[in-house]
Write a protein that holds these residues in place. Structure first.
Motif, mmCIF file in Angstrom:
data_model
loop_
_atom_site.group_PDB
_atom_site.id
_atom_site.type_symbol
_atom_site.label_atom_id
_atom_site.label_comp_id
_atom_site.label_asym_id
_atom_site.label_seq_id
_atom_site.Cartn_x
_atom_site.Cartn_y
_atom_site.Cartn_z
ATOM 1 N N PRO A 21 0.414 -1.111 -0.088
ATOM 2 C CA PRO A 21 -0.316 0.141 -0.305
ATOM 3 C C PRO A 21 0.710 1.081 0.208
ATOM 4 C CG PRO A 21 -0.490 -1.703 1.791
ATOM 5 C CD PRO A 21 0.392 -2.078 0.944
ATOM 6 N N VAL A 22 2.273 1.106 0.631
ATOM 7 C CA VAL A 22 3.201 2.873 0.167
ATOM 8 C C VAL A 22 3.029 2.940 -0.994
ATOM 9 C CG1 VAL A 22 5.145 1.481 0.819
ATOM 10 C CG2 VAL A 22 4.524 4.016 1.540
ATOM 11 N N VAL A 23 3.275 1.671 -1.921
ATOM 12 C CA VAL A 23 3.636 2.235 -3.866
ATOM 13 C C VAL A 23 2.994 2.994 -4.424
ATOM 14 C CG1 VAL A 23 4.636 1.574 -5.819
ATOM 15 C CG2 VAL A 23 4.578 -0.021 -3.966
ATOM 16 N N ALA A 24 2.030 3.333 -3.858
ATOM 17 C CA ALA A 24 1.443 4.423 -4.647
ATOM 18 C C ALA A 24 1.156 5.933 -4.226
ATOM 19 C CB ALA A 24 -0.301 4.302 -4.590
ATOM 20 N N PRO A 25 1.500 6.203 -2.720
ATOM 21 C CA PRO A 25 1.561 7.230 -2.729
ATOM 22 C C PRO A 25 2.956 7.723 -2.370
ATOM 23 C CG PRO A 25 1.100 6.202 -0.736
ATOM 24 C CD PRO A 25 0.857 5.301 -2.062
ATOM 25 N N LEU A 26 4.182 6.734 -2.490
ATOM 26 C CA LEU A 26 5.112 7.833 -2.677
ATOM 27 C C LEU A 26 5.825 7.403 -3.933
ATOM 28 C CD1 LEU A 26 7.313 4.023 -0.131
ATOM 29 C CD2 LEU A 26 7.271 7.009 -0.342
ATOM 30 N N ALA A 27 4.822 6.423 -5.345
ATOM 31 C CA ALA A 27 5.416 6.658 -6.242
ATOM 32 C C ALA A 27 4.738 9.166 -6.650
ATOM 33 C CB ALA A 27 4.076 6.757 -7.595
ATOM 34 N N VAL A 28 3.081 8.935 -6.080
ATOM 35 C CA VAL A 28 3.706 10.425 -6.062
ATOM 36 C C VAL A 28 4.081 11.505 -5.584
ATOM 37 C CG1 VAL A 28 0.732 12.168 -6.133
ATOM 38 C CG2 VAL A 28 0.990 9.473 -6.896
ATOM 39 N N PHE A 29 4.632 11.043 -4.441
ATOM 40 C CA PHE A 29 5.399 12.311 -3.948
ATOM 41 C C PHE A 29 6.755 12.073 -5.077
ATOM 42 C CE2 PHE A 29 3.979 11.239 0.966
ATOM 43 C CZ PHE A 29 3.607 12.775 0.486
ATOM 44 N N ALA A 30 7.565 11.310 -5.410
ATOM 45 C CA ALA A 30 8.263 11.345 -6.222
ATOM 46 C C ALA A 30 8.562 11.966 -7.089
ATOM 47 C CB ALA A 30 8.632 9.822 -6.516
ATOM 48 N N ALA A 31 6.786 11.628 -7.961
ATOM 49 C CA ALA A 31 6.024 12.661 -9.525
ATOM 50 C C ALA A 31 6.766 13.885 -9.130
ATOM 51 C CB ALA A 31 4.847 11.886 -9.899
ATOM 52 N N GLY A 32 5.818 14.226 -7.651
ATOM 53 C CA GLY A 32 5.922 15.538 -7.552
ATOM 54 C C GLY A 32 6.870 16.216 -6.938
ATOM 55 N N ALA A 33 8.046 15.397 -6.896
ATOM 56 C CA ALA A 33 9.685 16.129 -6.593
ATOM 57 C C ALA A 33 9.711 15.931 -7.457
ATOM 58 C CB ALA A 33 9.522 14.857 -5.252
ATOM 59 N N ALA A 34 9.333 15.253 -9.042
ATOM 60 C CA ALA A 34 10.694 15.280 -10.165
ATOM 61 C C ALA A 34 10.100 16.886 -10.482
ATOM 62 C CB ALA A 34 10.132 14.375 -10.523
ATOM 63 N N GLY A 35 8.697 17.054 -10.410
ATOM 64 C CA GLY A 35 7.779 17.610 -10.818
ATOM 65 C C GLY A 35 8.411 19.557 -10.346
ATOM 66 N N ALA A 36 8.865 19.078 -9.256
ATOM 67 C CA ALA A 36 8.866 20.496 -8.229
ATOM 68 C C ALA A 36 10.715 20.871 -8.507
ATOM 69 C CB ALA A 36 8.425 20.318 -6.630
ATOM 70 N N ALA A 37 11.209 19.962 -8.928
ATOM 71 C CA ALA A 37 12.748 20.195 -8.953
ATOM 72 C C ALA A 37 12.408 21.630 -10.381
ATOM 73 C CB ALA A 37 13.988 18.410 -9.342
ATOM 74 N N TYR A 38 11.914 20.241 -11.475
ATOM 75 C CA TYR A 38 11.725 21.365 -12.315
ATOM 76 C C TYR A 38 11.253 22.885 -12.777
ATOM 77 C CZ TYR A 38 10.959 22.543 -17.458
ATOM 78 O OH TYR A 38 10.318 23.041 -18.268
ATOM 79 N N LEU A 39 10.421 22.485 -11.617
ATOM 80 C CA LEU A 39 9.717 23.660 -11.836
ATOM 81 C C LEU A 39 10.377 24.892 -10.952
ATOM 82 C CD1 LEU A 39 7.268 25.959 -12.013
ATOM 83 C CD2 LEU A 39 6.136 24.552 -10.313
ATOM 84 N N TYR A 40 11.388 24.807 -10.312
ATOM 85 C CA TYR A 40 11.878 25.557 -9.064
ATOM 86 C C TYR A 40 12.795 26.315 -10.401
ATOM 87 C CZ TYR A 40 14.538 27.608 -5.789
ATOM 88 O OH TYR A 40 15.089 28.114 -4.861
#
Length: 124
Positions: free
Chosen positions: A4-23
């Motif tokens: 059950p932790v895989v999906a929220p971690l995937a969302v966190f990872a995608a959000g972190a990647a998007g935030a890194a690009y957006l920064y």
């Protein structure tokens, strides 16, 4: 079945990647690989989430007033969304699947607020 932790971690990872690009990518300037709002593209009107990318960029750079002007509704809803994401992750770490539920009344309220925000921001 996945843990059950895989999906929220995937969302966190995608959000972190998007935030890194957006920064490093100012959405206030044209010419970047950032998605355009399909609602605005088709209608010329602002949707309830329009300005969200600029809001996040401004928040990451400490520009609170600019973030407020970009999208007040999303800024006010952000703590709730982050809290739900955190709860999802915590439940996943505990090995439990978690799905938030909204009553029909709460769903109607969210829809009403989104419509009201859309109308209000397009009148001004």
């Amino acid at each position: 079945m996945r843990h059950p932790v895989v999906a929220p971690l995937a969302v966190f990872a995608a959000g972190a990647a998007g935030a890194a690009y957006l920064y490093g990518t100012d959405p206030h300037e044209p010419g970047h690989l950032l998605p355009r709002c399909p609602f605005r593209f088709l209608t010329g009107l602002l949707c309830p989430a329009c300005g969200g990318t600029r809001m996040v960029y401004d928040l990451m750079h400490g520009h609170l007033t600019a973030a407020w002007l970009d999208n007040r509704a999303l800024l006010l809803a952000s703590p709730l969304a982050l809290g739900l994401l955190l709860r999802w992750a915590v439940e996943g770490v505990r090995g439990r699947r978690w799905r938030p539920t909204l009553s029909a009344r709460a769903q109607a309220l969210v829809l009403l607020l989104a419509v009201a925000w859309t109308v209000t921001r397009n009148l001004t």
